[in-house]
Design an enzyme around this catalytic site. Structure first.
Site, PDB file in Angstrom:
ATOM      1  CG  ASP A   1      73.517 171.147  21.674  1.00 32.24           C
ATOM      2  OD1 ASP A   1      72.416 170.818  21.890  1.00 32.24           O
ATOM      3  OD2 ASP A   1      74.086 171.327  20.803  1.00 32.24           O
TER       4      ASP A   1
ATOM      5  CG  ASP B   1      80.961 174.492  12.188  1.00 33.91           C
ATOM      6  OD1 ASP B   1      80.616 173.470  12.536  1.00 33.91           O
ATOM      7  OD2 ASP B   1      81.039 175.640  12.541  1.00 33.91           O
TER       8      ASP B   1
ATOM      9  CG  HIS C   1      78.766 172.471  15.208  1.00 29.10           C
ATOM     10  ND1 HIS C   1      78.638 173.435  14.470  1.00 29.10           N
ATOM     11  CD2 HIS C   1      77.714 171.676  15.535  1.00 29.10           C
ATOM     12  CE1 HIS C   1      77.178 173.433  14.338  1.00 29.10           C
ATOM     13  NE2 HIS C   1      76.787 172.248  14.982  1.00 29.10           N
TER      14      HIS C   1
ATOM     15  CD  GLU D   1      79.871 176.913  15.935  1.00 29.01           C
ATOM     16  OE1 GLU D   1      80.275 175.927  15.121  1.00 29.01           O
ATOM     17  OE2 GLU D   1      78.791 177.459  15.365  1.00 29.01           O
TER      18      GLU D   1
HETATM   19  C1  GLP Z   1      72.971 171.815  16.006  1.00 29.99           C
HETATM   20  C2  GLP Z   1      73.246 170.804  16.854  1.00 29.99           C
HETATM   21  C3  GLP Z   1      74.066 169.706  16.678  1.00 29.99           C
HETATM   22  C4  GLP Z   1      73.808 169.112  15.662  1.00 29.99           C
HETATM   23  C5  GLP Z   1      73.992 170.096  14.201  1.00 29.99           C
HETATM   24  C6  GLP Z   1      73.669 169.280  12.851  1.00 29.99           C
HETATM   25  O1  GLP Z   1      73.855 172.592  15.479  1.00 29.99           O
HETATM   26  N1  GLP Z   1      73.718 171.927  18.001  1.00 29.99           N
HETATM   27  O2  GLP Z   1      74.025 168.996  17.929  1.00 29.99           O
HETATM   28  O3  GLP Z   1      74.699 167.914  15.356  1.00 29.99           O
HETATM   29  O4  GLP Z   1      72.955 170.781  14.452  1.00 29.99           O
HETATM   30  O5  GLP Z   1      72.399 169.136  12.626  1.00 29.99           O
HETATM   31  P1  GLP Z   1      71.670 168.312  11.543  1.00 29.99           P
HETATM   32  O6  GLP Z   1      71.717 166.790  11.999  1.00 29.99           O
HETATM   33  O7  GLP Z   1      70.223 168.648  11.537  1.00 29.99           O
HETATM   34  O8  GLP Z   1      72.533 168.340  10.457  1.00 29.99           O
END
Ligand code: GLP
Length: 260
Positions: free
Chosen positions: A67, A136, A138, A143
């Site tokens: 992404d 949440d 995702h 989302e």
């Molecule tokens: C972002 C990314 C996701 C990731 C999420 C959780 O929103 N787009 O791909 O999984 O964060 O991040 P973290 O691993 O820092 O909790």
């Protein structure tokens, strides 16, 4: 879906790195799906270490980011293209031209999303997709409410995600509202997915994605329909799982030949 509960990030990083290493030894030109966020960092650290100390070779590998934010100027330190370069690809010998990310600064966003899908296809599809999970539920930036068969497209972030991600920016006002993300259908096409979740703040999302219904309200739950999904969690992230003892028993008694 296989659930593996491990003591902490170090063990998770090592196990996921084993899967990447096995893949690269079997298929040197493998296509890796690369996630950002904190969760995959121990994997990248371990892969960088194996590259440096053991010569693990990425020279023929390809990488596709999951992404990207829309509207950050090219080279912005928090753009996912930069994060992936800094945290992973610059630390191994993957060819820079083999590393791709959705173009969040494209003038024609739908065309950029379609081109991204085509590029993944042209590379032969993703062999191993690394994933984190949002609080949440995702994955990528899909989302709640995302179509379970969606492809790469633009999405609007939920406030909670902007708040969660504001730690990487000066303030929440700097976190973009829009993002490009591989769709759930795109992620489901990967041959193997490894999702990593650590910390108590992920416990509910992990419970929902592993043991809840398959539903767009928890986008990651679509992985229940994936033929080869591995969920790596620490004790804190596993703390709300109803069948934690069963997952532990299953992994402890797994036939040695099976691998991840
Ligand atoms: C972002 C990314 C996701 C990731 C999420 C959780 O929103 N787009 O791909 O999984 O964060 O991040 P973290 O691993 O820092 O909790």
């Amino acid at each position: 879906m296989e659930i593996v509960i491990l003591p902490g990030s170090k063990q998770i990083g090592a196990l996921a790195a084993d899967a990447v290493e096995d893949l690269l030894r079997r298929k040197p030109d493998a296509v890796l799906g690369l996630a950002t966020g904190s969760s995959p960092l121990p994997v990248y650290d371990e892969l960088a270490r194996r590259h440096e100390q053991d010569g693990l070779d990425f020279s023929r590998a390809h990488g596709f980011a999951l992404d990207e934010y829309v509207g950050l100027e090219p080279g912005h330190p928090q753009s996912y293209r930069e994060v992936i370069r800094r945290e992973f690809t610059d630390r191994v010998n993957i060819a820079p031209e083999n590393v791709h990310s959705p173009d969040g600064s494209a003038a024609d966003i739908p065309a950029a999303c379609e081109a991204y899908e085509e590029a993944i296809k042209a590379a032969g599809g993703v062999d191993l997709q690394l994933l984190g999970v949002g609080t949440d539920g995702h994955i990528g930036f899909n989302e709640p409410g995302s179509s379970l068969v969606s492809r790469t497209r633009i999405k609007s972030l939920i406030e909670q995600t902007r708040r969660d991600n504001s730690r990487f920016f000066k303030s929440i006002h700097d976190v973009p509202h829009h993002v490009l993300t591989q769709g759930l259908g795109t992620i489901m096409d990967a041959r193997h997915v490894i999702l990593i979740a650590t910390g108590a703040q992920k416990a509910q999302a992990v419970r929902d994605l592993v043991e809840g219904p398959v539903a767009a309200i928890c986008a990651a739950s679509v992985l229940q329909m994936h033929p080869h999904a591995t969920i790596l969690v620490d004790e804190a992230a596993a703390s709300s799982l109803r069948l934690a003892d069963y997952y532990r028993h299953t992994y402890d008694n797994k036939p040695g030949w099976q691998g991840l």
